[in-house]
Design a protein around this motif. Structure first.
Motif, PDB file in Angstrom:
ATOM      1  N   PRO A  34       0.674  -1.361  -0.130  1.00 40.17           N
ATOM      2  CA  PRO A  34      -0.109   0.065  -0.089  1.00 40.17           C
ATOM      3  C   PRO A  34       0.908   1.224  -0.167  1.00 40.17           C
ATOM      4  CG  PRO A  34       0.119  -0.922   2.200  1.00 40.17           C
ATOM      5  CD  PRO A  34       0.899  -2.131   1.355  1.00 40.17           C
ATOM      6  N   LYS A  35       0.242   2.252  -0.639  1.00 42.11           N
ATOM      7  CA  LYS A  35       0.999   3.530  -0.648  1.00 42.11           C
ATOM      8  C   LYS A  35       1.197   4.085   0.641  1.00 42.11           C
ATOM      9  CE  LYS A  35       0.984   6.650  -3.920  1.00 42.11           C
ATOM     10  NZ  LYS A  35       0.379   7.862  -4.559  1.00 42.11           N
ATOM     11  N   ILE A  36       2.183   4.551   1.326  1.00 41.33           N
ATOM     12  CA  ILE A  36       2.318   5.180   2.769  1.00 41.33           C
ATOM     13  C   ILE A  36       2.696   6.575   2.317  1.00 41.33           C
ATOM     14  CG2 ILE A  36       3.413   5.170   4.717  1.00 41.33           C
ATOM     15  CD1 ILE A  36       3.764   2.226   4.812  1.00 41.33           C
ATOM     16  N   SER A  37       2.109   7.609   2.741  1.00 45.64           N
ATOM     17  CA  SER A  37       2.328   8.926   2.922  1.00 45.64           C
ATOM     18  C   SER A  37       2.891   9.541   4.139  1.00 45.64           C
ATOM     19  CB  SER A  37       1.088   9.961   2.228  1.00 45.64           C
ATOM     20  OG  SER A  37       0.782   9.596   1.032  1.00 45.64           O
ATOM     21  N   ILE A  38       4.094  10.018   4.064  1.00 45.31           N
ATOM     22  CA  ILE A  38       4.927  10.566   5.275  1.00 45.31           C
ATOM     23  C   ILE A  38       4.912  12.140   5.251  1.00 45.31           C
ATOM     24  CG2 ILE A  38       6.775  10.386   6.792  1.00 45.31           C
ATOM     25  CD1 ILE A  38       5.062   7.766   6.773  1.00 45.31           C
ATOM     26  N   VAL A  39       4.562  12.821   6.227  1.00 47.48           N
ATOM     27  CA  VAL A  39       4.717  14.222   6.129  1.00 47.48           C
ATOM     28  C   VAL A  39       5.798  14.636   7.326  1.00 47.48           C
ATOM     29  CG1 VAL A  39       3.699  16.476   6.363  1.00 47.48           C
ATOM     30  CG2 VAL A  39       2.560  14.569   5.306  1.00 47.48           C
ATOM     31  N   THR A  40       6.834  15.357   6.859  1.00 49.43           N
ATOM     32  CA  THR A  40       7.746  16.084   7.924  1.00 49.43           C
ATOM     33  C   THR A  40       7.575  17.506   7.888  1.00 49.43           C
ATOM     34  OG1 THR A  40       9.162  14.158   7.688  1.00 49.43           O
ATOM     35  CG2 THR A  40      10.262  16.260   8.463  1.00 49.43           C
ATOM     36  N   PRO A  41       7.079  18.165   8.858  1.00 46.03           N
ATOM     37  CA  PRO A  41       7.274  19.652   9.296  1.00 46.03           C
ATOM     38  C   PRO A  41       8.609  19.853   9.606  1.00 46.03           C
ATOM     39  CG  PRO A  41       6.074  18.386  10.885  1.00 46.03           C
ATOM     40  CD  PRO A  41       6.508  17.308  10.033  1.00 46.03           C
ATOM     41  N   SER A  42       8.989  20.995   9.220  1.00 40.28           N
ATOM     42  CA  SER A  42      10.516  21.283   9.663  1.00 40.28           C
ATOM     43  C   SER A  42      10.710  23.026   9.963  1.00 40.28           C
ATOM     44  CB  SER A  42      11.461  20.972   8.675  1.00 40.28           C
ATOM     45  OG  SER A  42      12.851  21.429   8.618  1.00 40.28           O
ATOM     46  N   TYR A  43      11.337  23.245  10.832  1.00 40.49           N
ATOM     47  CA  TYR A  43      11.960  24.561  10.827  1.00 40.49           C
ATOM     48  C   TYR A  43      13.208  24.691  11.688  1.00 40.49           C
ATOM     49  CZ  TYR A  43      12.231  29.720  11.574  1.00 40.49           C
ATOM     50  OH  TYR A  43      12.517  30.680  11.558  1.00 40.49           O
ATOM     51  N   ASN A  44      14.340  24.992  11.181  1.00 37.91           N
ATOM     52  CA  ASN A  44      15.639  25.151  11.662  1.00 37.91           C
ATOM     53  C   ASN A  44      16.090  23.994  12.709  1.00 37.91           C
ATOM     54  OD1 ASN A  44      15.878  27.519  10.652  1.00 37.91           O
ATOM     55  ND2 ASN A  44      15.694  28.723  12.454  1.00 37.91           N
ATOM     56  N   GLN A  45      16.088  22.579  11.815  1.00 36.81           N
ATOM     57  CA  GLN A  45      16.403  21.438  12.674  1.00 36.81           C
ATOM     58  C   GLN A  45      17.407  20.949  11.741  1.00 36.81           C
ATOM     59  OE1 GLN A  45      15.735  20.384  15.430  1.00 36.81           O
ATOM     60  NE2 GLN A  45      13.556  21.037  16.249  1.00 36.81           N
ATOM     61  N   GLY A  46      18.215  21.686  11.360  1.00 34.66           N
ATOM     62  CA  GLY A  46      19.431  21.111  10.536  1.00 34.66           C
ATOM     63  C   GLY A  46      20.266  20.195  11.114  1.00 34.66           C
ATOM     64  N   GLN A  47      20.494  20.321  12.239  1.00 32.68           N
ATOM     65  CA  GLN A  47      21.365  19.319  13.092  1.00 32.68           C
ATOM     66  C   GLN A  47      20.813  18.155  13.098  1.00 32.68           C
ATOM     67  OE1 GLN A  47      19.283  21.630  14.355  1.00 32.68           O
ATOM     68  NE2 GLN A  47      19.497  21.265  16.904  1.00 32.68           N
ATOM     69  N   TYR A  48      19.415  17.822  13.007  1.00 32.63           N
ATOM     70  CA  TYR A  48      19.010  16.350  13.082  1.00 32.63           C
ATOM     71  C   TYR A  48      18.135  16.041  11.840  1.00 32.63           C
ATOM     72  CZ  TYR A  48      19.581  17.381  18.003  1.00 32.63           C
ATOM     73  OH  TYR A  48      19.846  17.579  19.226  1.00 32.63           O
ATOM     74  N   ILE A  49      17.664  16.843  10.796  1.00 34.92           N
ATOM     75  CA  ILE A  49      16.736  16.619   9.853  1.00 34.92           C
ATOM     76  C   ILE A  49      17.491  15.664   8.924  1.00 34.92           C
ATOM     77  CG2 ILE A  49      17.257  18.640   8.235  1.00 34.92           C
ATOM     78  CD1 ILE A  49      14.456  18.606   7.535  1.00 34.92           C
ATOM     79  N   GLU A  50      18.482  15.608   8.684  1.00 37.26           N
ATOM     80  CA  GLU A  50      19.199  14.795   7.717  1.00 37.26           C
ATOM     81  C   GLU A  50      18.925  13.333   8.290  1.00 37.26           C
ATOM     82  OE1 GLU A  50      23.191  14.033   4.758  1.00 37.26           O
ATOM     83  OE2 GLU A  50      23.393  15.244   6.436  1.00 37.26           O
ATOM     84  N   GLU A  51      19.074  12.933   9.460  1.00 39.27           N
ATOM     85  CA  GLU A  51      18.730  11.464  10.079  1.00 39.27           C
ATOM     86  C   GLU A  51      17.119  11.082   9.870  1.00 39.27           C
ATOM     87  OE1 GLU A  51      20.388  11.437  13.819  1.00 39.27           O
ATOM     88  OE2 GLU A  51      22.481  11.178  13.203  1.00 39.27           O
ATOM     89  N   THR A  52      16.416  12.349  10.162  1.00 39.47           N
ATOM     90  CA  THR A  52      15.058  12.104   9.751  1.00 39.47           C
ATOM     91  C   THR A  52      14.690  11.648   8.437  1.00 39.47           C
ATOM     92  OG1 THR A  52      14.498  13.565  11.519  1.00 39.47           O
ATOM     93  CG2 THR A  52      12.778  13.086   9.841  1.00 39.47           C
ATOM     94  N   ILE A  53      15.326  12.238   7.569  1.00 40.83           N
ATOM     95  CA  ILE A  53      15.203  11.959   6.153  1.00 40.83           C
ATOM     96  C   ILE A  53      15.798  10.639   5.773  1.00 40.83           C
ATOM     97  CG2 ILE A  53      15.820  12.629   3.906  1.00 40.83           C
ATOM     98  CD1 ILE A  53      15.469  15.545   4.697  1.00 40.83           C
ATOM     99  N   ARG A  54      16.703  10.323   6.128  1.00 35.80           N
ATOM    100  CA  ARG A  54      17.205   9.399   5.909  1.00 35.80           C
ATOM    101  C   ARG A  54      16.878   7.842   6.462  1.00 35.80           C
ATOM    102  NH1 ARG A  54      22.479   9.301   3.489  1.00 35.80           N
ATOM    103  NH2 ARG A  54      22.937   7.046   4.619  1.00 35.80           N
TER     104      ARG A  54
END
Length: 306
Positions: free
Chosen positions: A65-85
């Motif tokens: 099944p298609k799974i849609s993930i939404v990530t809201p972001s603001y000034n979390q540059g120290q962590y967001i790459e790990e979230t994305i990966r």
């Protein structure tokens, strides 16, 4: 209204020992973890891992099944790459990933540009906060299964596979699992992940009165951490297809209450699905200061009055 506030204040004071116990438990976990810096953490998930390979269909023979993930972001540059990966390295064959950034001024945009070709929708523009970003993201989501992952949290390596199989195995509106707690850049979570009190591997109605019991149940940790929760597009539309854009702290709590009031069915599975990151700049608070809970007080009043 005054009586409700007095009751809530009395209840909050009554659960102070539970909050203190939870805080001590978390601090003990953190103290006992092997502290690692970011460079050392990059040898662990979600770094230095190959994208997973999936069979063409689920064991039932149905398509993934298609799974849609939404990530809201603001000034979390120290962590967001790990979230994305942690999303992309799932290798999930039917993923729709949507990132809405609120116009970050740190290194977030540089990181988003690095992964933009792998993200279905990636937009950076000013917004009015997390709930606004989520509503914009979910308005574009076309998946059968939905979830959001904040830009400082992570999914576990097999999360989407486990979620898809859970929805395929039983008829349910919501799937929840376990949630690990990590501190800053650490990759050594609690030795026992947090699980809610709902029975395992059994579909039940999400208990409205139990969730509404903020003092006696919610603050004691009886329920789930936000990133471990997945739900169907159908139930999302049934309860309004939005999060409350007026809320900053209690937006997920209010959403769970709407789901419960709509008699949503929930399945609790044993697999860990997410990593909840504790850090000094996060919104979530572990104190009992009344100033931390005005939104929750208002949400409780609203649902108590029907």
């Amino acid at each position: 209204m005054r009586k409700i506030k007095k009751k809530i204040i009395k209840g909050l004071l009554a659960v102070k020992p539970f909050i203190e116990l939870l805080s001590r438990k978390i601090e003990a976990v953190v103290a006992n973890e092997e502290s690692v810096n970011k460079k050392e953490a990059e040898t662990l998930w979600p770094w230095n891992h190959q994208v997973k390979q999936f069979p063409p269909t689920m064991p039932s023979g149905k398509p993934w099944p298609k799974i849609s993930i939404v990530t809201p972001s603001y000034n979390q540059g120290q962590y967001i790459e790990e979230t994305i990966r942690s999303v992309l390295l799932q290798g999930y064959p039917n993923l729709e990933y949507i990132v809405f950034d609120g116009g970050s001024t740190d290194n977030t945009l540089m990181i988003l540009n690095r992964y933009q070709s792998e993200i279905n929708v990636c937009i950076s523009e000013p917004d009015s906060g997390q709930s606004h970003a989520l509503n914009k993201g979910f308005s574009l989501a076309t998946g059968e299964i939905l979830a959001w992952l904040n830009s400082d949290d992570l999914y576990c390596p097999n999360t989407m596979r486990d979620v898809a199989l859970a929805f395929d195995s039983q008829s349910t509106d919501i799937v929840v699992g376990g949630c690990q707690i990590i501190k800053n850049y650490s990759r050594f979570p609690s030795t026992t992940s947090h699980h809610c009190i709902l029975p395992m591997n059994q579909v039940i109605l999400l208990p409205f009165e139990k969730i509404l019991d903020f003092q006696g149940s919610w603050l004691k940790g009886d329920f789930f951490f936000q990133p471990e929760v997945f739900w169907t597009k159908q139930i999302w539309d049934t309860v309004g297809g939005r999060v409350d854009q007026n809320l900053h702290f209690a937006l997920d709590y209010e959403f769970w209450l709407r789901l419960a009031r709509a008699n949503a069915r929930v399945l609790h599975i044993p697999e860990d699905l997410a990593m909840f990151r504790m850090h000094d700049t996060q919104k979530t608070s572990w104190t009992l200061a009344l100033s931390d809970f005005p939104e929750y007080t208002e949400v409780i009043r609203r649902f108590s009055e029907g």
